[in-house]
Design a protein around this motif. Structure first.
Motif, PDB file in Angstrom:
ATOM      1  N   HIS A  86      -5.537   7.099  -0.132  1.00 11.45           N
ATOM      2  CA  HIS A  86      -6.915   6.637   0.038  1.00 11.45           C
ATOM      3  C   HIS A  86      -7.752   7.131  -1.125  1.00 11.45           C
ATOM      4  CE1 HIS A  86     -10.931   6.082   1.790  1.00 11.45           C
ATOM      5  NE2 HIS A  86     -10.358   5.227   2.622  1.00 11.45           N
ATOM      6  N   GLU A 109       0.831  -1.199   0.000  1.00 10.31           N
ATOM      7  CA  GLU A 109       0.000   0.000   0.000  1.00 10.31           C
ATOM      8  C   GLU A 109       0.865   1.250   0.000  1.00 10.31           C
ATOM      9  OE1 GLU A 109      -2.789  -0.082   3.149  1.00 10.31           O
ATOM     10  OE2 GLU A 109      -3.790  -1.904   2.460  1.00 10.31           O
ATOM     11  N   SER A 110       0.438   2.241  -0.783  1.00 10.12           N
ATOM     12  CA  SER A 110       1.191   3.499  -0.873  1.00 10.12           C
ATOM     13  C   SER A 110       0.774   4.486   0.208  1.00 10.12           C
ATOM     14  CB  SER A 110       0.971   4.145  -2.245  1.00 10.12           C
ATOM     15  OG  SER A 110      -0.374   4.570  -2.388  1.00 10.12           O
ATOM     16  N   GLY A 111      -0.365   4.224   0.825  1.00  8.09           N
ATOM     17  CA  GLY A 111      -0.881   5.138   1.839  1.00  8.09           C
ATOM     18  C   GLY A 111      -1.933   6.079   1.302  1.00  8.09           C
ATOM     19  N   LYS A 129       5.412   9.881  -4.658  1.00  9.17           N
ATOM     20  CA  LYS A 129       5.816   8.622  -4.029  1.00  9.17           C
ATOM     21  C   LYS A 129       6.277   7.690  -5.145  1.00  9.17           C
ATOM     22  CE  LYS A 129       2.710   8.841  -0.045  1.00  9.17           C
ATOM     23  NZ  LYS A 129       1.562   8.194   0.649  1.00  9.17           N
TER      24      LYS A 129
END
Length: 382
Positions: free
Chosen positions: A153, A149-151, A188
């Protein structure tokens, strides 16, 4: 050469050894090359182009599988949404099968295609309505990797995710996630080598915004995108080098879509910019960035809408733009979608257009699933 000696006509000093090879031997040699190299060999001479184009020989030669994934939406059927694949590689040759349903992936509630690069695809795979994972996979080998997960949402502000992969340089790939995309503050970056995400603050100008529906181009270790500010912005795979390059302008003529920037693509480490201009009739121009350090662009090709639409009967022929999906520069072909939702190709060498396929009334142009996918190699990565 000794004094008084003369070079004889047809001697070994003047002969072209390749000209003495038989057709069968040339085809045998070409069959051992990668598909991308075979496409380049078409430009050697007319004889080689004829041999490579011959339907009988194509069965022996490696072929580049290229095509379009696109989404159709039809409320009268189940499922309402369906994904399709249009093969534009031609018939014959050693082409791997592609399953547009991606049934080989783990079971997800919904799969949304985001980007493609170098034969790999990047998708958002939703586990629920408010949770997804990025998945990178090769549709030819059906090998896949679920990223951590990249964080980000789904309910957060808009974002733009893009894939960077060059199979000629490395088997590693990178995923870039820009948040928010309308005012980029950072990126990211996921590395398949470290299997980690790293965040870097943006070094582009303040208020730089990028479109989540425009294609990117990955070359020379950098991801390139077109900003709303009419510039090409770039960042390397480590997020340490950030660049801004001005897009070319046609003197005295404005671009057709002032609300959306042009598009970019790459070939052999060179960056190209494509845009349509308000000429009479409307024209499409392809520019090559000759020198990174000087922002020097050269106009490589220009074509009018009348030529792009000449094979179909359309009311948009001279008054409306078409959507350029990608330029396949190895073959000098422009693939584009008309306002009538017809997928077409324009041959820059012969200045001819041809219909590939009518995408139909249920074609969904906003689904981001109609981008050209060129699968150059049957690699083991990811």
């Amino acid at each position: 050469m000794a004094k008084g000696s003369k070079k004889k006509k047809g001697s070994s000093a003047t002969r072209n050894p390749a000209a003495e090879l038989t057709d069968d031997l040339i085809v045998e040699i070409l069959s051992r090359l990668p598909a991308k190299s075979v496409h380049r060999c078409r430009r050697v001479c007319r004889r080689w182009r004829r041999l490579i184009s011959d339907p009988h020989h194509r069965k022996k030669l490696p072929q580049t599988l290229a095509g379009f994934f696109h989404l159709s939406v039809n409320e009268s059927r189940f499922p309402v949404e369906a994904r399709h694949f249009v093969n534009v590689s031609g018939i014959g040759g050693r082409l791997p099968h592609v399953c547009p349903s991606f049934s080989f992936l783990p079971r997800f509630e919904r799969i949304s295609m985001v980007d493609s690069c170098g034969g790999l695809l990047l998708c958002q795979c939703f586990e629920s309505s408010d949770a997804f994972r990025y998945v990178v996979f090769n549709p030819c080998t059906e090998e896949w990797i679920v990223l951590p997960e990249s964080g980000f949402h789904p309910k957060d502000r808009g974002f733009c995710a893009r894939l960077g992969f060059d199979p000629d340089v490395s088997s590693q790939f990178h995923v870039f996630e820009f948040v928010p995309c309308d005012d980029v503050t950072g990126v990211k970056i996921y590395s398949s080598e470290t299997r980690e995400w790293n965040y870097r603050e943006s070094e582009w100008c303040t208020d730089t915004g990028i479109s989540d529906i425009c294609r990117s181009a990955f070359c020379n270790g950098m991801l390139h995108l077109v900003s709303y500010q009419r510039s090409i912005v770039s960042v390397d795979v480590e997020g340490r080098t950030w660049r801004t390059t001005k897009v070319p302008k046609m003197e005295g003529v404005e671009e057709v879509r002032d609300w959306l920037p042009g598009s970019i693509c790459q070939s052999e480490g060179k960056l190209y910019y494509l845009s349509q201009y308000n000429t009479v009739p409307i024209s499409l121009s392809i520019w090559l960035l000759e020198d990174y350090s000087k922002d020097e662009w050269t106009l490589k090709h220009s074509v009018t809408n009348e030529l792009l639409y000449e094979k179909i009967n359309s009311k948009y022929k001279s008054s409306e733009f078409c959507y350029v999906v990608i330029v396949h520069l190895d073959c000098n072909l422009i693939y584009y979608i008309t306002r009538d939702y017809t997928l077409m190709a324009y041959d820059m060498d012969h200045k001819e257009s041809r219909v590939i396929q009518a995408l139909g009334l249920h074609f969904e142009p906003q689904a981001e699933e109609w981008q050209l996918r060129a699968f150059i190699r049957n690699r083991r990565a990811p």
